[in-house]
Design an enzyme around this catalytic site. Structure first.
Site, PDB file in Angstrom:
ATOM      1  N   ARG A  98       0.811  -1.223   0.000  1.00  0.00           N
ATOM      2  CA  ARG A  98       0.000   0.000   0.000  1.00  0.00           C
ATOM      3  C   ARG A  98       0.846   1.275   0.000  1.00  0.00           C
ATOM      4  O   ARG A  98       0.298   2.366  -0.171  1.00  0.00           O
ATOM      5  CB  ARG A  98      -0.977   0.012   1.176  1.00  0.00           C
ATOM      6  CG  ARG A  98      -0.347   0.132   2.542  1.00  0.00           C
ATOM      7  CD  ARG A  98      -1.419   0.319   3.629  1.00  0.00           C
ATOM      8  NE  ARG A  98      -0.847   0.309   4.966  1.00  0.00           N
ATOM      9  CZ  ARG A  98      -1.501   0.675   6.059  1.00  0.00           C
ATOM     10  NH1 ARG A  98      -2.754   1.086   5.966  1.00  0.00           N
ATOM     11  NH2 ARG A  98      -0.928   0.629   7.244  1.00  0.00           N
ATOM     12  N   HIS A 170      -8.760  -3.719   1.881  1.00  0.00           N
ATOM     13  CA  HIS A 170      -9.198  -3.067   3.133  1.00  0.00           C
ATOM     14  C   HIS A 170     -10.198  -1.954   2.825  1.00  0.00           C
ATOM     15  O   HIS A 170      -9.886  -0.761   2.948  1.00  0.00           O
ATOM     16  CB  HIS A 170      -7.923  -2.519   3.788  1.00  0.00           C
ATOM     17  CG  HIS A 170      -8.046  -2.015   5.184  1.00  0.00           C
ATOM     18  ND1 HIS A 170      -9.076  -1.224   5.622  1.00  0.00           N
ATOM     19  CD2 HIS A 170      -7.228  -2.176   6.240  1.00  0.00           C
ATOM     20  CE1 HIS A 170      -8.880  -0.918   6.898  1.00  0.00           C
ATOM     21  NE2 HIS A 170      -7.763  -1.486   7.296  1.00  0.00           N
ATOM     22  N   ASP A 214     -12.972  -4.601  16.043  1.00  0.00           N
ATOM     23  CA  ASP A 214     -11.793  -4.990  15.257  1.00  0.00           C
ATOM     24  C   ASP A 214     -11.736  -6.518  15.265  1.00  0.00           C
ATOM     25  O   ASP A 214     -11.214  -7.123  16.193  1.00  0.00           O
ATOM     26  CB  ASP A 214     -10.535  -4.360  15.873  1.00  0.00           C
ATOM     27  CG  ASP A 214      -9.340  -4.450  14.936  1.00  0.00           C
ATOM     28  OD1 ASP A 214      -9.438  -5.151  13.906  1.00  0.00           O
ATOM     29  OD2 ASP A 214      -8.305  -3.827  15.248  1.00  0.00           O
ATOM     30  N   GLU A 273     -13.489  -5.874   5.098  1.00  0.00           N
ATOM     31  CA  GLU A 273     -12.305  -6.204   4.312  1.00  0.00           C
ATOM     32  C   GLU A 273     -12.330  -7.667   3.876  1.00  0.00           C
ATOM     33  O   GLU A 273     -12.453  -8.553   4.709  1.00  0.00           O
ATOM     34  CB  GLU A 273     -11.046  -5.962   5.158  1.00  0.00           C
ATOM     35  CG  GLU A 273     -11.044  -4.599   5.836  1.00  0.00           C
ATOM     36  CD  GLU A 273      -9.930  -4.450   6.859  1.00  0.00           C
ATOM     37  OE1 GLU A 273      -8.846  -5.027   6.650  1.00  0.00           O
ATOM     38  OE2 GLU A 273     -10.149  -3.773   7.874  1.00  0.00           O
TER      39      GLU A 273
HETATM   40  C1  BG6 Z   1      -7.663  -3.016  10.330  1.00  0.00           C
HETATM   41  C2  BG6 Z   1      -7.061  -3.676  11.546  1.00  0.00           C
HETATM   42  O1  BG6 Z   1      -7.652  -3.924   9.277  1.00  0.00           O
HETATM   43  O2  BG6 Z   1      -6.887  -1.896   9.967  1.00  0.00           O
HETATM   44  C3  BG6 Z   1      -6.988  -2.654  12.676  1.00  0.00           C
HETATM   45  O3  BG6 Z   1      -7.833  -4.795  11.906  1.00  0.00           O
HETATM   46  C4  BG6 Z   1      -6.213  -1.433  12.220  1.00  0.00           C
HETATM   47  O4  BG6 Z   1      -6.373  -3.248  13.805  1.00  0.00           O
HETATM   48  C5  BG6 Z   1      -6.852  -0.893  10.961  1.00  0.00           C
HETATM   49  O5  BG6 Z   1      -6.241  -0.458  13.251  1.00  0.00           O
HETATM   50  C6  BG6 Z   1      -6.132   0.330  10.381  1.00  0.00           C
HETATM   51  O6  BG6 Z   1      -4.778   0.060  10.191  1.00  0.00           O
HETATM   52  P1  BG6 Z   1      -3.793   1.175   9.723  1.00  0.00           P
HETATM   53  O7  BG6 Z   1      -2.412   0.566   9.726  1.00  0.00           O
HETATM   54  O8  BG6 Z   1      -4.230   1.597   8.350  1.00  0.00           O
HETATM   55  O9  BG6 Z   1      -3.923   2.304  10.712  1.00  0.00           O
END
Ligand code: BG6
Length: 299
Positions: A98, A170, A214, A273
């Site tokens: 990403r 995601h 989560d 996701e």
């Molecule tokens: C989710 C996770 O997929 O992504 C969470 O399960 C996490 O734990 C969230 O906080 C966001 O992640 P990031 O790295 O984009 O802040």
């Protein structure tokens, strides 16, 4: 990235290139079936609207629109690991796909046909090999189809050793209010609660949000639906090649801790996701491929 070079190589009716934020290079596809905007940074889908021009995805007002940084909202690709690196906290969360610069390799279909899409590619590089010592090729196809946004991520092992990945598409969805939004389709499914030391729990009924959520849903069914989307339509996510589904909303305290997330923005988004996470990581043998995909439609 030179926009005019992209324009002259790939420009056609319905395909435009633009610069966003600090330095993001974005390809925007527009057809009678909808619009999608994808940044080369992360091959990150920033925006998708169907034929009714209503936004389906959510992007934070505070998102970093900068090469090499994760973008808060849209559809980040988590790969080759989901969440924190299993044993090295210095490594980037959710892997490096990403925050890497992808190559646009082709435009698929036509403005006036049944579909319009783009294909992106990422391969190992000296910097990826420092983080993850395997030779790979990723191909990502993003297509605007009649009534749907279709995503397909194919991992190919180009080396001579098997590797194991975890991954997620995601997706951040825009909703009217987290207090009334629900997710259907996971009744009776077990999940690992990431907020309770990965305790295994059972989902009963639809998913509602009245606190931080989560969760990694295990052996998730291929279809789930979000009620309470921004447009008022139900959003259906149909997943392929995935064993898990991750459902996330940061709620109040975590929202306040995240610098690229507005304090009140937890009210207007939720993540569903399509994933292979937790126990569903995937082994890919040399010369083999693995595909994960999702079709997102506003019903
Ligand atoms: C989710 C996770 O997929 O992504 C969470 O399960 C996490 O734990 C969230 O906080 C966001 O992640 P990031 O790295 O984009 O802040």
């Amino acid at each position: 990235m030179d926009l005019s070079a992209l324009e002259s190589r790939f420009g056609q009716r319905g395909v435009q290139f633009e610069r966003l934020g600090e330095d993001l290079c974005v390809v925007r596809l527009h057809s009678e079936h909808g619009t999608v905007a994808i940044a080369l940074n992360g091959a990150h889908v920033l925006e998708y609207c169907g034929a009714d021009s209503k936004a389906v995805l959510w992007l934070s007002e505070k998102a970093n629109l900068e090469n090499g940084k994760p973008i808060r909202g849209g559809i980040p690709i988590c790969w080759p690991w989901f969440g924190p690196h299993p044993d090295d906290s210095e490594q980037p969360a959710h892997g490096f796909a990403r925050i890497s610069q992808w190559e646009l390799v082709g435009i698929l279909g036509e403005h006036c046909g049944g579909e319009l899409g783009a294909e992106f590619r990422l391969t190992d590089s000296p910097s990826s090999l420092r983080m993850w010592p395997y030779s790979f090729e990723l191909r990502y196809r993003v297509r605007v189809l009649p009534g749907a946004l279709d995503l397909e991520l194919v991992t190919s092992n180009q080396g001579d050793r098997a590797f194991r990945i975890s991954e997620a598409l995601h997706s951040y969805f825009g909703i009217q209010s987290i207090h009334s939004a629900t997710v259907d389709g996971l009744d009776g499914v077990h999940y690992l609660d990431q907020l309770a030391g990965m305790e295994r729990k059972l989902q009963t009924g639809n998913i509602q949000f009245d606190r931080e959520v989560d969760r990694i849903y295990l052996d998730a069914p291929s279809k789930a639906r979000i009620n309470g989307s921004l447009s008022g339509k139900q959003i259906e996510i149909e997943s392929r090649g995935s064993g898990s589904a991750v459902v996330w909303n940061p709620w109040i305290d975590k929202a306040m801790r995240m610098p690229d997330f507005g304090d009140d923005e937890y009210l207007e988004m939720l993540c569903y996701e399509t994933a292979n996470a937790g126990p569903h990581s995937i082994a890919v043998d040399p010369g083999q491929d693995h595909a994960i995909g999702a079709s997102i439609r506003a019903l």
